[in-house]
Scaffold this motif. Structure first.
Motif, PDB file in Angstrom:
ATOM      1  N   MET A  47       0.826  -1.206   0.000  1.00  0.00           N
ATOM      2  CA  MET A  47       0.000   0.000   0.000  1.00  0.00           C
ATOM      3  C   MET A  47       0.864   1.261   0.000  1.00  0.00           C
ATOM      4  O   MET A  47       0.550   2.241  -0.663  1.00  0.00           O
ATOM      5  CB  MET A  47      -0.908  -0.016   1.238  1.00  0.00           C
ATOM      6  CG  MET A  47      -1.847   1.174   1.325  1.00  0.00           C
ATOM      7  SD  MET A  47      -3.061   1.192  -0.009  1.00  0.00           S
ATOM      8  CE  MET A  47      -3.995   2.656   0.395  1.00  0.00           C
ATOM      9  N   LEU A  48       1.982   1.235   0.751  1.00  0.00           N
ATOM     10  CA  LEU A  48       2.862   2.395   0.825  1.00  0.00           C
ATOM     11  C   LEU A  48       3.498   2.677  -0.533  1.00  0.00           C
ATOM     12  O   LEU A  48       3.592   3.837  -0.960  1.00  0.00           O
ATOM     13  CB  LEU A  48       3.937   2.174   1.884  1.00  0.00           C
ATOM     14  CG  LEU A  48       4.935   3.331   2.096  1.00  0.00           C
ATOM     15  CD1 LEU A  48       4.189   4.585   2.512  1.00  0.00           C
ATOM     16  CD2 LEU A  48       5.985   2.952   3.113  1.00  0.00           C
ATOM     17  N   VAL A  49       3.927   1.615  -1.214  1.00  0.00           N
ATOM     18  CA  VAL A  49       4.523   1.789  -2.546  1.00  0.00           C
ATOM     19  C   VAL A  49       3.497   2.362  -3.519  1.00  0.00           C
ATOM     20  O   VAL A  49       3.801   3.242  -4.337  1.00  0.00           O
ATOM     21  CB  VAL A  49       5.060   0.438  -3.062  1.00  0.00           C
ATOM     22  CG1 VAL A  49       5.583   0.582  -4.490  1.00  0.00           C
ATOM     23  CG2 VAL A  49       6.163  -0.072  -2.147  1.00  0.00           C
ATOM     24  N   TYR A  50       2.277   1.872  -3.436  1.00  0.00           N
ATOM     25  CA  TYR A  50       1.182   2.368  -4.278  1.00  0.00           C
ATOM     26  C   TYR A  50       0.944   3.846  -4.030  1.00  0.00           C
ATOM     27  O   TYR A  50       0.797   4.646  -4.968  1.00  0.00           O
ATOM     28  CB  TYR A  50      -0.081   1.559  -3.978  1.00  0.00           C
ATOM     29  CG  TYR A  50      -1.324   2.042  -4.678  1.00  0.00           C
ATOM     30  CD1 TYR A  50      -1.581   1.690  -5.999  1.00  0.00           C
ATOM     31  CD2 TYR A  50      -2.253   2.840  -4.018  1.00  0.00           C
ATOM     32  CE1 TYR A  50      -2.731   2.133  -6.648  1.00  0.00           C
ATOM     33  CE2 TYR A  50      -3.403   3.280  -4.657  1.00  0.00           C
ATOM     34  CZ  TYR A  50      -3.638   2.919  -5.965  1.00  0.00           C
ATOM     35  OH  TYR A  50      -4.770   3.358  -6.596  1.00  0.00           O
ATOM     36  N   LEU A  51       0.930   4.264  -2.761  1.00  0.00           N
ATOM     37  CA  LEU A  51       0.705   5.665  -2.404  1.00  0.00           C
ATOM     38  C   LEU A  51       1.840   6.553  -2.906  1.00  0.00           C
ATOM     39  O   LEU A  51       1.602   7.631  -3.461  1.00  0.00           O
ATOM     40  CB  LEU A  51       0.563   5.795  -0.889  1.00  0.00           C
ATOM     41  CG  LEU A  51       0.376   7.217  -0.336  1.00  0.00           C
ATOM     42  CD1 LEU A  51      -0.881   7.852  -0.908  1.00  0.00           C
ATOM     43  CD2 LEU A  51       0.305   7.189   1.182  1.00  0.00           C
ATOM     44  N   ILE A  52       3.081   6.103  -2.721  1.00  0.00           N
ATOM     45  CA  ILE A  52       4.235   6.887  -3.168  1.00  0.00           C
ATOM     46  C   ILE A  52       4.210   7.059  -4.681  1.00  0.00           C
ATOM     47  O   ILE A  52       4.485   8.148  -5.209  1.00  0.00           O
ATOM     48  CB  ILE A  52       5.544   6.208  -2.722  1.00  0.00           C
ATOM     49  CG1 ILE A  52       5.665   6.254  -1.192  1.00  0.00           C
ATOM     50  CG2 ILE A  52       6.751   6.885  -3.363  1.00  0.00           C
ATOM     51  CD1 ILE A  52       6.853   5.498  -0.650  1.00  0.00           C
ATOM     52  N   ARG A  53       3.860   5.989  -5.389  1.00  0.00           N
ATOM     53  CA  ARG A  53       3.797   6.067  -6.849  1.00  0.00           C
ATOM     54  C   ARG A  53       2.740   7.062  -7.299  1.00  0.00           C
ATOM     55  O   ARG A  53       2.947   7.845  -8.228  1.00  0.00           O
ATOM     56  CB  ARG A  53       3.513   4.670  -7.399  1.00  0.00           C
ATOM     57  CG  ARG A  53       3.622   4.589  -8.918  1.00  0.00           C
ATOM     58  CD  ARG A  53       3.746   3.151  -9.403  1.00  0.00           C
ATOM     59  NE  ARG A  53       2.598   2.359  -8.992  1.00  0.00           N
ATOM     60  CZ  ARG A  53       2.658   1.323  -8.161  1.00  0.00           C
ATOM     61  NH1 ARG A  53       3.825   0.981  -7.618  1.00  0.00           N
ATOM     62  NH2 ARG A  53       1.587   0.626  -7.847  1.00  0.00           N
ATOM     63  N   ARG A  54       1.582   7.054  -6.649  1.00  0.00           N
ATOM     64  CA  ARG A  54       0.520   7.990  -7.012  1.00  0.00           C
ATOM     65  C   ARG A  54       0.902   9.431  -6.681  1.00  0.00           C
ATOM     66  O   ARG A  54       0.580  10.364  -7.425  1.00  0.00           O
ATOM     67  CB  ARG A  54      -0.778   7.607  -6.298  1.00  0.00           C
ATOM     68  CG  ARG A  54      -1.405   6.316  -6.809  1.00  0.00           C
ATOM     69  CD  ARG A  54      -1.775   6.452  -8.280  1.00  0.00           C
ATOM     70  NE  ARG A  54      -2.438   5.278  -8.809  1.00  0.00           N
ATOM     71  CZ  ARG A  54      -1.836   4.240  -9.367  1.00  0.00           C
ATOM     72  NH1 ARG A  54      -0.508   4.242  -9.482  1.00  0.00           N
ATOM     73  NH2 ARG A  54      -2.509   3.220  -9.839  1.00  0.00           N
TER      74      ARG A  54
END
Length: 333
Positions: free
Chosen positions: A1-8
């Motif tokens: 989830m953290l990687v997804y948030l950083i990418r967005r």
């Protein structure tokens, strides 16, 4: 989830950077390429070359476009001074420009108008989401019945009628005809909540009618498609009640396209509900944009354009976060 948030978040920053470059280029680089003089937008009807030269120095038009853009970005972060050596005008951060026609920083003008637009968009969004989704679900469950046909006829009318038409008809019917509602001037929520609600109710209903109709049609179509899926039949075969099947399985899958629409619609409205604000004489971002275009107030036009882009991008970021909650598979993309 953290990687997804950083990418967005990275995508948001990149998008805002591109939007700012394109917007700045449209307002300043294109006129320079075509031979137009942006200084004329800041000058009065009667001017001379000496006055235009002073405006070019004060606004930085005598510098290369790349340097002008860097000064503009720096102004957003740290503020900016407009000076010719004789006079000096300070624009505090975040400085999206300075309107010399209204003698105000653009950010100050936008923050004065934003509560009106925010009130209009939030209230209307709540109404159109609840009404649109509810009527769409009922219409799908009562397919080919009188209820379904009535809802779809109302939705077709809502999609077809322009806001300036419903904005004139609604007061004639609900205020002057039936006497159910009252028309009053807008007052901030912090000053008088009752007067604020009374002034916003009719514009909310008028604006929500247009969007609720679209949401009802999309909800109905998506719901009918989802109800025919294999996992819905499996849920029923397991003995789940129809209410549980609809609420936990069918409705959850139906929300995905609606969340996408809500992000785009709400972000666009925060940029300025031009027709609604003009129809009801509200002093929001939309009416400020119309007035700035009429007056040729370039800094205000550009500031509202950038603010609208910011709202759309942030609304889509929230949509991406909601996707991850509604469908965990999205986090892997």
């Amino acid at each position: 989830m953290l990687v997804y948030l950083i990418r967005r978040l990275f995508n948001v920053v990149a998008t805002l950077l591109v939007v700012s470059v394109v917007t700045f280029g449209i307002f300043f680089a294109v006129p320079k390429i075509t031979g137009a003089d942006p200084a004329l937008m800041y000058a009065g009807r009667e001017t001379n070359e000496t006055a235009l030269a002073g405006i070019r120095v004060k606004m930085g038009f005598d510098k290369p476009i790349s340097e002008q853009y860097l000064i503009f970005v720096k102004g957003i972060v740290a503020g900016r001074d407009y000076e010719t050596g004789v006079d000096k005008t300070h624009c505090p951060a975040p400085c999206f420009g300075y309107s010399f026609k209204s003698e105000k920083p653009v950010w100050e003008l936008m923050t004065e108008r934003l509560p009106v637009t925010l009130s209009l968009a939030l209230g209307a969004a709540v109404i159109w989401v609840i009404a649109g989704v509810a009527t769409g679900v009922v219409s799908a469950l009562k397919r080919r019945t009188a209820i379904d046909r009535t809802v779809m006829i109302g939705a077709l009318a809502g999609v077809s009628l322009p806001i300036f038409f419903t904005g004139m008809v609604a007061p004639a019917v609900f205020v002057y005809g039936l006497g159910w509602l009252d028309v009053s001037n807008y007052k901030p929520l912090t000053e008088d909540p009752g007067a604020w609600f009374n002034a916003m109710l009719l514009p909310w209903i008028t604006l929500a009618f247009l969007f609720a109709a679209t949401y009802a049609r999309i909800t109905r179509a998506t719901m009918l498609e989802v109800m025919g899926e294999d996992y819905i039949r499996t849920a029923r075969a397991k003995g789940l009640t129809e209410r549980v099947v609809i609420r936990k399985h069918a409705l959850r899958s139906t929300l995905t396209p609606l969340v996408t629409m809500l992000g785009l619609d709400f972000g666009g409205l925060l940029g300025g509900a031009v027709l609604t604000e003009t129809t009801f004489s509200f002093q929001g971002l939309g009416s400020a944009a119309v007035a700035a275009i009429s007056a040729g107030d370039l800094p205000v036009i550009m500031g509202i354009t950038l603010l609208a882009a910011l709202f759309v991008v942030m609304a889509n970021l929230i949509v991406d976060m909601l996707y991850a909650v509604i469908d965990p598979r999205v986090r892997l993309t």
